[in-house]
Motif scaffolding. Structure first.
Motif, PDB file in Angstrom:
ATOM      1  N   VAL A 230     -10.685  11.657  -7.377  1.00 53.50           N
ATOM      2  CA  VAL A 230     -10.139  11.888  -6.035  1.00 53.50           C
ATOM      3  C   VAL A 230      -8.998  12.896  -6.104  1.00 53.50           C
ATOM      4  O   VAL A 230      -8.301  13.016  -7.108  1.00 53.50           O
ATOM      5  N   ARG A 231      -8.802  13.626  -5.016  1.00 52.74           N
ATOM      6  CA  ARG A 231      -7.738  14.621  -4.952  1.00 52.74           C
ATOM      7  C   ARG A 231      -6.415  14.019  -4.515  1.00 52.74           C
ATOM      8  O   ARG A 231      -5.371  14.635  -4.682  1.00 52.74           O
ATOM      9  N   GLU A 232      -6.452  12.835  -3.956  1.00 53.95           N
ATOM     10  CA  GLU A 232      -5.211  12.199  -3.521  1.00 53.95           C
ATOM     11  C   GLU A 232      -4.493  11.574  -4.709  1.00 53.95           C
ATOM     12  O   GLU A 232      -5.121  11.052  -5.628  1.00 53.95           O
ATOM     13  N   ASP A 308      -4.549 -15.078  -2.710  1.00 56.19           N
ATOM     14  CA  ASP A 308      -4.169 -16.409  -2.209  1.00 56.19           C
ATOM     15  C   ASP A 308      -2.948 -16.321  -1.304  1.00 56.19           C
ATOM     16  O   ASP A 308      -1.965 -17.065  -1.459  1.00 56.19           O
ATOM     17  N   ASP A 309      -2.977 -15.372  -0.351  1.00 54.48           N
ATOM     18  CA  ASP A 309      -1.897 -15.194   0.628  1.00 54.48           C
ATOM     19  C   ASP A 309      -0.562 -14.848  -0.016  1.00 54.48           C
ATOM     20  O   ASP A 309       0.501 -15.080   0.566  1.00 54.48           O
ATOM     21  N   LYS A 310      -0.599 -14.271  -1.203  1.00 54.59           N
ATOM     22  CA  LYS A 310       0.619 -13.880  -1.894  1.00 54.59           C
ATOM     23  C   LYS A 310       0.503 -12.417  -2.296  1.00 54.59           C
ATOM     24  O   LYS A 310      -0.515 -11.981  -2.830  1.00 54.59           O
ATOM     25  N   THR A 311       1.564 -11.648  -2.009  1.00 56.86           N
ATOM     26  CA  THR A 311       1.556 -10.228  -2.350  1.00 56.86           C
ATOM     27  C   THR A 311       1.768 -10.069  -3.852  1.00 56.86           C
ATOM     28  O   THR A 311       2.794 -10.494  -4.390  1.00 56.86           O
ATOM     29  N   THR A 312       0.776  -9.483  -4.496  1.00 60.18           N
ATOM     30  CA  THR A 312       0.829  -9.335  -5.958  1.00 60.18           C
ATOM     31  C   THR A 312       1.042  -7.900  -6.402  1.00 60.18           C
ATOM     32  O   THR A 312       1.132  -7.639  -7.598  1.00 60.18           O
ATOM     33  N   GLY A 313       1.113  -6.962  -5.471  1.00 65.09           N
ATOM     34  CA  GLY A 313       1.327  -5.569  -5.842  1.00 65.09           C
ATOM     35  C   GLY A 313       1.160  -4.666  -4.634  1.00 65.09           C
ATOM     36  O   GLY A 313       0.913  -5.123  -3.515  1.00 65.09           O
ATOM     37  N   VAL A 314       1.299  -3.373  -4.863  1.00 66.05           N
ATOM     38  CA  VAL A 314       1.185  -2.375  -3.802  1.00 66.05           C
ATOM     39  C   VAL A 314       0.470  -1.151  -4.362  1.00 66.05           C
ATOM     40  O   VAL A 314       0.711  -0.743  -5.503  1.00 66.05           O
ATOM     41  N   VAL A 315      -0.425  -0.584  -3.537  1.00 67.76           N
ATOM     42  CA  VAL A 315      -1.089   0.678  -3.880  1.00 67.76           C
ATOM     43  C   VAL A 315      -0.710   1.705  -2.829  1.00 67.76           C
ATOM     44  O   VAL A 315      -0.761   1.416  -1.630  1.00 67.76           O
ATOM     45  N   THR A 316      -0.325   2.893  -3.273  1.00 66.90           N
ATOM     46  CA  THR A 316      -0.027   3.980  -2.348  1.00 66.90           C
ATOM     47  C   THR A 316      -0.888   5.184  -2.689  1.00 66.90           C
ATOM     48  O   THR A 316      -1.135   5.474  -3.859  1.00 66.90           O
ATOM     49  N   SER A 317      -1.364   5.850  -1.649  1.00 64.85           N
ATOM     50  CA  SER A 317      -2.108   7.102  -1.813  1.00 64.85           C
ATOM     51  C   SER A 317      -1.424   8.158  -0.956  1.00 64.85           C
ATOM     52  O   SER A 317      -0.919   7.856   0.128  1.00 64.85           O
ATOM     53  N   PHE A 318      -1.410   9.396  -1.445  1.00 68.24           N
ATOM     54  CA  PHE A 318      -0.679  10.439  -0.718  1.00 68.24           C
ATOM     55  C   PHE A 318      -1.277  11.807  -1.016  1.00 68.24           C
ATOM     56  O   PHE A 318      -1.929  12.025  -2.042  1.00 68.24           O
ATOM     57  N   ARG A 319      -1.036  12.717  -0.058  1.00 68.58           N
ATOM     58  CA  ARG A 319      -1.392  14.126  -0.208  1.00 68.58           C
ATOM     59  C   ARG A 319      -0.280  14.952   0.400  1.00 68.58           C
ATOM     60  O   ARG A 319       0.497  14.461   1.232  1.00 68.58           O
TER      61      ARG A 319
END
Length: 559
Positions: A230-232, A308-319
């Motif tokens: 991917v280019r992003e 299980d309704d718990k935030t385990t991380g974050v993914v960010t994509s950008f251009r």
């Protein structure tokens, strides 16, 4: 090795049952053998000490001492039987100071040396007067024997020895009983391991979406290939803020060193302004947000990862924002450029027909006058530009907008008093012309829509004082007072056609980034005046940024 390879063809549950079962049997078997050997040794030691204590107790009996001193076997023989029975011993042997038997389970052996049975001379007891334990093969089999010296009544002279024996068959019987218990324990451990393996395999496969390990490996390879294709730019962090994904597109977009290892570092060490930790704490996704990150204007989306309704991380994509805007604007401008070219072709056809008619009627002077009118205004504008600014990038931008105005049937004027010769070197030219280009295009469209062909847009430039000032006046319908702040919001537009609501938002973002200010006010009798203020001296914050990494310039409608 072949057997291990063949396990790959089995399902994960079967593999785990087999592996855990073999481990359980092996561990329990090894521990069982060690326990049995240890039990065997401990039992022998305990029985030996018991035999020695019994022998010491017998040796201290006054009746026994008197019988030994008188060598009265009639008393000693039945006494030995009685003592052996009461002590649950296999035998009790009594000898004199020379080791000759005075009592024995087999009467025919009375009067013979005790060493005939096991080769033991009883020296520690008869000579040293020390009780001890021995293990030997005697006339009735292997036994553990406790031996103690017999002293006279005064305790000054050794007069004999007592040997109390327990057969090792007793020890073996006890060990066998424990061995059976151990086998049952091994079977129970195996059954428990199988049950545990089945439960764990079900739980584990549920956690990995019922996939086999080989499928997970293949998906991991596909995931890595996808990230690199991917280019992003894509960056992911876990619950602790540690980077787990950082593809090459992200490295190239942010112009980071490619020889560093970013996975495993904390996001604050690499990209402290990314905003991913805020999404990690709030758990709220963000889509298509404009951000300044590592001196680049980006369009970014941040998605929290949940389990299980718990935030385990974050993914960010950008251009890069200029790439997104450029594509959008190119698509929306194609039709407008086509319409402009059609109108321009129609206009020039009329002029060419006029010139051709003048030539045909031999009115050459009039034909030359018409041709001169087309070039004189263009040359006059170029001469004015050369006197206003020496910056080639700014001059090229304004000349292009002048031609654009003529295509639309409008006129772009530059105030005679304008002067812009003190552009600072640190000011990125591509961002400046992007701001001016959008403002002028916006003014041209507003004038064309309200005034029509023949209208004009006026531009004033000033570099006096500590600021660079650009004023753009149009002959449009003006901006309502309630809309003067909203027009700089992305997506807001006073036009009904699609493809608007982008340019002025970009103008505001770039102006803020350069530390400047932009205002809008009405003019009489109609129209609007946009005034752009840019500082000549950039702030220390901007000096630390790579300003030339911003969006590339492009032309098109701003609002």
């Amino acid at each position: 090795m072949t057997q291990l390879l063949s396990l790959r063809h089995l399902q994960l549950k079967t593999r785990m049952v087999l592996i855990l079962g073999v481990i359980a049997v092996s561990q329990t078997g090894i521990l069982g053998q060690f326990a049995i050997r240890y039990l065997d040794t401990v039992l022998e030691e305990q029985i030996g000490h018991q035999a020695m204590r019994v022998a010491q107790a017998i040796a201290a009996s006054p009746t026994l001492i008197d019988a030994v001193e008188t060598r009265n076997t009639d008393i000693l023989q039945p006494l030995s039987y009685k003592i052996a029975k009461s002590a649950e011993a296999k035998f009790v042997v009594i000898g004199d100071r020379d080791g000759i038997r005075l009592a024995h389970p087999f009467p025919e052996r009375i009067g013979k040396p005790m060493s005939d049975d096991d080769g033991d001379t009883n020296a520690p007891a008869l000579i040293g007067g020390i009780p001890y334990v021995s293990k030997a093969l005697g006339s009735i089999g292997w036994s553990v024997r406790g031996k103690a010296p017999i002293f006279n009544h005064t305790g000054t002279q050794i007069i004999g020895v007592v040997s109390v024996g327990y057969l090792l068959d007793t020890v073996e019987q006890l060990v066998s009983n424990h061995r059976l218990s151990m086998m049952l324990a091994i079977a129970a451990a195996f059954a428990f391991s199988v049950f545990t393996a089945i439960w764990f395999a079900r739980h584990f496969k549920k956690a990995i979406f019922d996939l086999e390990p080989e499928q997970i490996g293949q998906m991991f390879e596909e995931r890595n290939a996808t990230l690199e294709a991917v280019r992003e730019g894509i960056v992911a962090i876990n619950q602790k803020g540690m980077i787990t994904t950082f593809n090459h597109a992200a490295i190239r977009t942010l112009e980071l060193p490619e020889n560093e290892q970013y996975i495993g570092k904390h996001i604050m060490e690499v990209l402290p302004d990314t905003g991913m930790l805020h999404v990690l704490r709030s758990g709220q996704p963000q889509f298509d947000q404009e951000i300044w990150l590592h001196n680049h204007l980006l369009i970014a989306s941040r998605i929290p990862l949940r389990q299980d309704d718990k935030t385990t991380g974050v993914v960010t994509s950008f251009r890069l924002k200029n790439e997104v805007d450029l594509v959008s604007r190119k698509l929306t401008r194609i039709k407008q450029y086509a319409d402009s070219l059609r109108s321009q072709a129609h206009e020039y056809n009329n002029k060419l027909h006029t010139i051709a008619g003048l030539i045909q009627i031999d009115a050459k002077d009039e034909a030359l006058a018409v041709i001169g009118q087309e070039t004189s205004s263009h040359q006059a504008f170029i001469q004015q530009l050369m006197s206003v600014t020496s910056d080639s990038v700014l001059a090229g931008c304004l000349l292009g907008k002048y031609n654009r105005a003529k295509e639309l049937g409008l006129t772009l004027h530059i105030e005679q008093e304008s002067q812009m010769s003190a552009l600072p070197d640190a000011l990125p030219r591509e961002q400046l012309v992007s701001i001016l280009g959008n403002l002028i295009d916006n003014a041209l469209e507003a004038t064309l829509a309200h005034y029509g062909r023949g209208g004009s847009v006026t531009l004033s430039l000033s570099d006096y004082g500590k600021e660079l000032i650009f004023e753009i006046e149009d002959q449009g319908p003006g901006v309502a007072e309630s809309d003067r702040e909203r027009i700089f919001t992305r997506g807001f537009s006073t036009k009904s056609q699609p493809g608007h609501g982008i340019g002025l938002d970009l103008v505001k973002s770039l102006t803020d980034h350069l530390g400047g200010m932009i205002t809008v006010e009405p003019i009489s009798p109609y129209g609007s005046r946009f005034t752009l203020y840019l500082p000549k001296e950039l702030s220390e914050l901007l000096r630390g940024k790579d300003l030339n990494a911003g969006p590339i310039p492009f032309s098109g409608p701003a609002n």
